[in-house]
Design an enzyme around this catalytic site. Structure first.
Site, PDB file in Angstrom:
ATOM      1  N   SER A   1       3.085   8.058   1.625  1.00 21.22           N
ATOM      2  CA  SER A   1       2.390   9.099   2.384  1.00 21.22           C
ATOM      3  C   SER A   1       3.389   9.868   3.219  1.00 21.22           C
ATOM      4  O   SER A   1       4.417   9.325   3.634  1.00 21.22           O
ATOM      5  CB  SER A   1       1.351   8.474   3.318  1.00 21.22           C
ATOM      6  OG  SER A   1       0.825   9.457   4.193  1.00 21.22           O
TER       7      SER A   1
ATOM      8  N   ASP B   1      -7.333  -6.829  -8.195  1.00 21.70           N
ATOM      9  CA  ASP B   1      -7.163  -6.807  -6.737  1.00 21.70           C
ATOM     10  C   ASP B   1      -5.665  -6.919  -6.490  1.00 21.70           C
ATOM     11  O   ASP B   1      -5.064  -7.970  -6.768  1.00 21.70           O
ATOM     12  CB  ASP B   1      -7.923  -7.986  -6.117  1.00 21.70           C
ATOM     13  CG  ASP B   1      -7.729  -8.062  -4.605  1.00 21.70           C
ATOM     14  OD1 ASP B   1      -6.925  -7.286  -4.050  1.00 21.70           O
ATOM     15  OD2 ASP B   1      -8.390  -8.921  -3.990  1.00 21.70           O
TER      16      ASP B   1
ATOM     17  N   TYR C   1      -1.463   1.997   9.350  1.00 21.92           N
ATOM     18  CA  TYR C   1      -1.420   2.699   8.061  1.00 21.92           C
ATOM     19  C   TYR C   1      -0.065   3.380   7.855  1.00 21.92           C
ATOM     20  O   TYR C   1       0.573   3.215   6.805  1.00 21.92           O
ATOM     21  CB  TYR C   1      -2.545   3.729   7.996  1.00 21.92           C
ATOM     22  CG  TYR C   1      -2.524   4.549   6.721  1.00 21.92           C
ATOM     23  CD1 TYR C   1      -3.029   4.026   5.530  1.00 21.92           C
ATOM     24  CD2 TYR C   1      -1.983   5.835   6.704  1.00 21.92           C
ATOM     25  CE1 TYR C   1      -2.997   4.766   4.356  1.00 21.92           C
ATOM     26  CE2 TYR C   1      -1.954   6.580   5.533  1.00 21.92           C
ATOM     27  CZ  TYR C   1      -2.458   6.046   4.362  1.00 21.92           C
ATOM     28  OH  TYR C   1      -2.425   6.777   3.195  1.00 21.92           O
TER      29      TYR C   1
ATOM     30  N   LYS D   1       2.957   2.715   5.078  1.00 14.57           N
ATOM     31  CA  LYS D   1       3.451   3.730   4.138  1.00 14.57           C
ATOM     32  C   LYS D   1       4.954   3.940   4.296  1.00 14.57           C
ATOM     33  O   LYS D   1       5.662   4.186   3.319  1.00 14.57           O
ATOM     34  CB  LYS D   1       2.679   5.038   4.321  1.00 14.57           C
ATOM     35  CG  LYS D   1       1.218   4.929   3.871  1.00 14.57           C
ATOM     36  CD  LYS D   1       1.139   4.534   2.396  1.00 14.57           C
ATOM     37  CE  LYS D   1      -0.276   4.478   1.861  1.00 14.57           C
ATOM     38  NZ  LYS D   1      -0.327   4.134   0.429  1.00 14.57           N
TER      39      LYS D   1
HETATM   40  N1  LIG Z   1      -6.374  10.728   0.815  1.00 15.04           N
HETATM   41  C1  LIG Z   1      -5.308  10.974   1.552  1.00 15.04           C
HETATM   42  O1  LIG Z   1      -5.340  11.799   2.494  1.00 15.04           O
HETATM   43  C2  LIG Z   1      -4.012  10.279   1.273  1.00 15.04           C
HETATM   44  C3  LIG Z   1      -2.830  10.818   1.825  1.00 15.04           C
HETATM   45  C4  LIG Z   1      -1.637  10.182   1.568  1.00 15.04           C
HETATM   46  C5  LIG Z   1      -1.612   9.030   0.769  1.00 15.04           C
HETATM   47  N2  LIG Z   1      -2.773   8.549   0.269  1.00 15.04           N
HETATM   48  C6  LIG Z   1      -2.689   7.333  -0.545  1.00 15.04           C
HETATM   49  O2  LIG Z   1      -3.146   7.622  -1.837  1.00 15.04           O
HETATM   50  C7  LIG Z   1      -3.612   6.409  -2.467  1.00 15.04           C
HETATM   51  C8  LIG Z   1      -4.971   6.667  -3.087  1.00 15.04           C
HETATM   52  O3  LIG Z   1      -5.909   6.967  -2.051  1.00 15.04           O
HETATM   53  P1  LIG Z   1      -7.141   7.960  -2.239  1.00 15.04           P
HETATM   54  O4  LIG Z   1      -7.011   8.984  -1.216  1.00 15.04           O
HETATM   55  O5  LIG Z   1      -7.272   8.335  -3.661  1.00 15.04           O
HETATM   56  O6  LIG Z   1      -8.324   6.977  -1.770  1.00 15.04           O
HETATM   57  P2  LIG Z   1      -9.631   6.436  -2.501  1.00 15.04           P
HETATM   58  O7  LIG Z   1     -10.300   5.627  -1.463  1.00 15.04           O
HETATM   59  O8  LIG Z   1     -10.363   7.551  -3.160  1.00 15.04           O
HETATM   60  O9  LIG Z   1      -9.055   5.492  -3.631  1.00 15.04           O
HETATM   61  C9  LIG Z   1      -8.435   4.256  -3.351  1.00 15.04           C
HETATM   62  C10 LIG Z   1      -8.692   3.330  -4.533  1.00 15.04           C
HETATM   63  O10 LIG Z   1      -7.981   2.098  -4.302  1.00 15.04           O
HETATM   64  C11 LIG Z   1      -8.853   1.034  -4.662  1.00 15.04           C
HETATM   65  N3  LIG Z   1      -8.464  -0.196  -3.981  1.00 15.04           N
HETATM   66  C12 LIG Z   1      -8.583  -0.484  -2.652  1.00 15.04           C
HETATM   67  N4  LIG Z   1      -8.163  -1.737  -2.427  1.00 15.04           N
HETATM   68  C13 LIG Z   1      -7.768  -2.243  -3.618  1.00 15.04           C
HETATM   69  C14 LIG Z   1      -7.249  -3.489  -4.032  1.00 15.04           C
HETATM   70  N5  LIG Z   1      -7.072  -4.509  -3.162  1.00 15.04           N
HETATM   71  N6  LIG Z   1      -6.925  -3.671  -5.334  1.00 15.04           N
HETATM   72  C15 LIG Z   1      -7.129  -2.681  -6.226  1.00 15.04           C
HETATM   73  N7  LIG Z   1      -7.657  -1.485  -5.903  1.00 15.04           N
HETATM   74  C16 LIG Z   1      -7.960  -1.269  -4.617  1.00 15.04           C
HETATM   75  C17 LIG Z   1     -10.233   1.512  -4.255  1.00 15.04           C
HETATM   76  O11 LIG Z   1     -11.273   0.755  -4.888  1.00 15.04           O
HETATM   77  C18 LIG Z   1     -10.183   2.964  -4.675  1.00 15.04           C
HETATM   78  O12 LIG Z   1     -10.587   3.129  -6.019  1.00 15.04           O
HETATM   79  C19 LIG Z   1      -3.619   5.356  -1.365  1.00 15.04           C
HETATM   80  O13 LIG Z   1      -2.457   4.559  -1.470  1.00 15.04           O
HETATM   81  C20 LIG Z   1      -3.573   6.191  -0.105  1.00 15.04           C
HETATM   82  O14 LIG Z   1      -3.036   5.484   0.986  1.00 15.04           O
HETATM   83  C21 LIG Z   1      -3.967   9.144   0.484  1.00 15.04           C
END
Ligand SMILES: NC(=O)c1ccc[n+]([C@@H]2O[C@H](COP(=O)([O-])OP(=O)(O)OC[C@H]3O[C@@H](n4cnc5c(N)ncnc54)[C@H](O)[C@@H]3O)[C@@H](O)[C@H]2O)c1
Length: 255
Positions: free
Chosen positions: A145, A65, A158, A162
């Protein structure tokens, strides 16, 4: 198939159970790294670790976590105890939330987003740096992001979280350069993962998806592999003189 540009390296990927983190863990393994898949979702991390070992990579899963410094320290300790060193860190774990006007944000959700997206990254870097120093240097990639660079209504908490980590990457790059530790951020555009429905919102997701795509010159959403390949590059020797960069992986959205 990507080249084995990370051969012999050891990586920790937070949020490695799903989406961009899962894809990054798999690409790191394909590129020759041993991977610690760290996620609050222990079963999901285990499944990705098994996927990696099934493909011939060395991997281990650990429940982490990122809001809890002790469990992040465990992930780093496991990298060193299982694989002997730590070279690469992907600070990827993150949380979003449904679109809400900034002033209507739920105070607890606001705190939670900052605890995971900002302080979680800080925990991760703090835990990793002593191990990276022991390895003689390394590469940290923070998943920020495009929303951290360009505002969009509805994502006050959010997007500002970022913006914070995009800038934390720049600050850390300056502070850790003397240790041969490079720190960069990735700035993905909307990416097709489990998080995407939150960005699209509950009302008319198909319309929201079309609006997102209309703003992306290359004409599609990002796939997790698009971001993972950029993470491999930034973690590899090919990026040896790149630090303090916030790299958009956004199909031209931020141009
Ligand atoms: N999907 C998008 O559009 C997007 C765009 C820009 C940036 N991001 C960033 O990319 C990263 C990954 O996101 P994603 O899209 O793969 O989402 P996702 O929800 O598929 O994956 C996020 C992962 O983080 C884990 N997580 C959440 N809280 C946690 C904690 N406290 N400790 C450890 N693990 C934790 C979750 O269990 C999950 O496996 C994030 O930082 C997100 O903000 C995503």
């Amino acid at each position: 198939m990507i080249e084995r540009v990370l051969h012999g390296k050891v990586a920790v990927v937070t949020g490695g159970a799903s989406g961009i983190g899962r894809s990054t863990a798999l690409r790191f393994g394909e590129a020759g790294a041993s991977v610690v898949v760290a996620d609050i979702d222990a079963d999901g991390a285990e499944a990705v670790s098994k996927e990696l070992t099934g493909r011939g990579a060395a991997a281990v899963a650990v429940r982490t976590d990122v809001t809890d410094q002790a469990t992040v320290a465990d992930a780093v300790a496991i990298a060193e105890s299982e694989f002997g060193r730590l070279d690469i860190v992907s600070c990827n774990a993150g949380l979003a939330g449904f679109p809400t006007p900034a002033l209507d944000a739920d105070p607890d959700e606001f705190d939670r987003i900052f605890a995971v997206n900002v302080k979680g990254v800080w925990h991760c870097v703090r835990a990793a740096v002593p191990a990276l120093r022991r390895a003689g240097g390394g590469a940290i990639t923070i998943v920020g992001s495009v929303m951290g660079e360009r505002a969009r209504p509805g994502f006050g908490a959010y997007a500002s979280s970022k913006a914070a980590v995009n800038h934390l990457a720049r600050t850390l790059a300056l502070e850790l350069a003397g240790d041969a530790i490079r720190v960069n951020a990735l700035a993905p555009v909307a990416t097709d993962t489990a998080m995407l429905p939150q960005f699209l919102g509950p009302e008319d997701p198909e319309r929201a998806r079309a609006a997102f795509i209309a703003g992306i010159p290359l004409g599609r959403l990002a796939q997790p592999e698009d971001i993972a390949d950029a993470a491999v590059f930034l973690s590899s020797p090919a990026a040896r003189f790149i630090t303090g960069v916030v790299l958009p992986v956004d199909g031209g959205r931020s141009v």
